[in-house]
Design a protein around this motif. Structure first.
Motif, short mmCIF file in Angstrom:
data_model
loop_
_atom_site.label_atom_id
_atom_site.label_comp_id
_atom_site.label_asym_id
_atom_site.label_seq_id
_atom_site.Cartn_x
_atom_site.Cartn_y
_atom_site.Cartn_z
N LEU A 1 0.85 -1.19 0.00
CA LEU A 1 0.00 0.00 0.00
C LEU A 1 0.88 1.24 0.00
N VAL A 2 0.57 2.18 -0.88
CA VAL A 2 1.33 3.42 -0.97
C VAL A 2 0.36 4.60 -0.98
N GLU A 3 0.44 5.44 0.06
CA GLU A 3 -0.44 6.60 0.17
C GLU A 3 0.19 7.84 -0.46
N SER A 4 -0.68 8.76 -0.83
CA SER A 4 -0.24 10.07 -1.29
C SER A 4 -1.39 11.05 -1.09
N GLY A 5 -1.07 12.34 -1.18
CA GLY A 5 -2.11 13.35 -1.15
C GLY A 5 -2.20 14.18 0.10
N GLY A 6 -1.39 13.86 1.12
CA GLY A 6 -1.43 14.67 2.33
C GLY A 6 -0.83 16.04 2.10
N CYS B 1 -4.56 5.83 -2.14
CA CYS B 1 -3.78 4.67 -1.73
C CYS B 1 -3.78 3.68 -2.90
N VAL B 2 -2.61 3.46 -3.45
CA VAL B 2 -2.48 2.48 -4.53
C VAL B 2 -2.09 1.13 -3.92
N PHE B 3 -2.83 0.09 -4.26
CA PHE B 3 -2.52 -1.22 -3.71
C PHE B 3 -2.04 -2.18 -4.81
N SER B 4 -1.13 -3.05 -4.42
CA SER B 4 -0.55 -4.01 -5.36
C SER B 4 -0.23 -5.29 -4.60
N GLY B 5 0.33 -6.25 -5.32
CA GLY B 5 0.62 -7.54 -4.70
C GLY B 5 -0.60 -8.43 -4.79
N TYR C 1 -3.22 6.61 7.53
CA TYR C 1 -2.68 5.34 7.05
C TYR C 1 -3.74 4.57 6.26
N CYS C 2 -3.30 3.99 5.17
CA CYS C 2 -4.13 3.08 4.40
C CYS C 2 -3.96 1.68 4.97
N ASN C 3 -5.04 0.91 5.00
CA ASN C 3 -5.00 -0.42 5.59
C ASN C 3 -5.79 -1.40 4.74
N GLN D 1 2.71 3.50 4.53
CA GLN D 1 3.71 4.22 5.33
C GLN D 1 3.14 5.45 6.01
N GLY D 2 1.96 5.88 5.60
CA GLY D 2 1.31 7.04 6.20
C GLY D 2 1.59 8.32 5.44
#
Length: 123
Positions: free
Chosen positions: A4-9, A22-26, A94-96, A115-116
Motif C-alpha cells: 500500500l502506498v499513500e499520497s495526497g497529504g 492509496c495504490v494497492f498491489s501484490g 494510514y491506508c489499511n 507508510q502514512g
C-alpha cells in the motif's frame, strides 16, 4: 501480501479539502476490507472509514457527512475525499487492507499498512 502506498497529504486551511489516494498491489485479489486510519502523536490509531467486499461502508462519527471513501478496482486505488476539514483532523493518515483468509479490514484492521501521509489543518 498487499503493498500500500499513500499520497495526497499536506497543509490545508480550516474548511478546506484534501484527497488522499492509496495504490494497492501484490495479492490485491485477496483483499476483503480496506480502510483509512489516522493517528496523532500520543494517541491511539483510530478508524476513519472502511469499505469491504459487497460495498458496505462505515465512517467514524467525527467525519460522517464530511469524508467519503471509495475503492476503484480498475486502477487499484482507495480514495478518501475529505471536506470541511478542521484542526482536529490533523494526523498521520494510514491506508489499511485485510484479507478474506483472515476476514480482516472491516471489524478489525488488516495486516497490511501503508507508510502514512501527514495531513495538517491550520490557519
Amino acid at each position: 501480501q498487499v503493498q500500500l502506498v499513500e499520497s495526497g497529504g499536506g497543509l490545508v486551511q480550516p474548511g478546506g479539502s484534501l484527497t488522499l489516494s492509496c495504490v494497492f498491489s501484490g495479492s490485491y485479489w485477496a483483499i476483503y476490507g480496506m480502510g483509512w486510519y489516522r493517528q496523532d502523536p500520543g494517541k491511539q490509531r483510530e478508524l476513519v472509514a472502511a469499505v469491504r467486499d459487497g460495498g458496505d461502508i462505515k465512517y467514524a462519527d467525527s467525519v460522517k457527512g464530511r469524508f467519503r471513501i471509495s475503492r476503484h478496482n480498475a486502477n487499484n486505488t482507495l480514495i478518501l475525499q475529505m471536506n470541511s476539514l478542521n484542526v482536529e483532523d490533523t494526523a498521520v493518515y494510514y491506508c489499511n487492507a485485510g484479507t478474506r483468509a483472515a476476514s480482516t479490514g472491516w471489524d478489525t484492521p488488516g495486516e497490511n499498512w501503508g507508510q502514512g501521509t501527514q495531513v495538517t489543518v491550520s490557519s
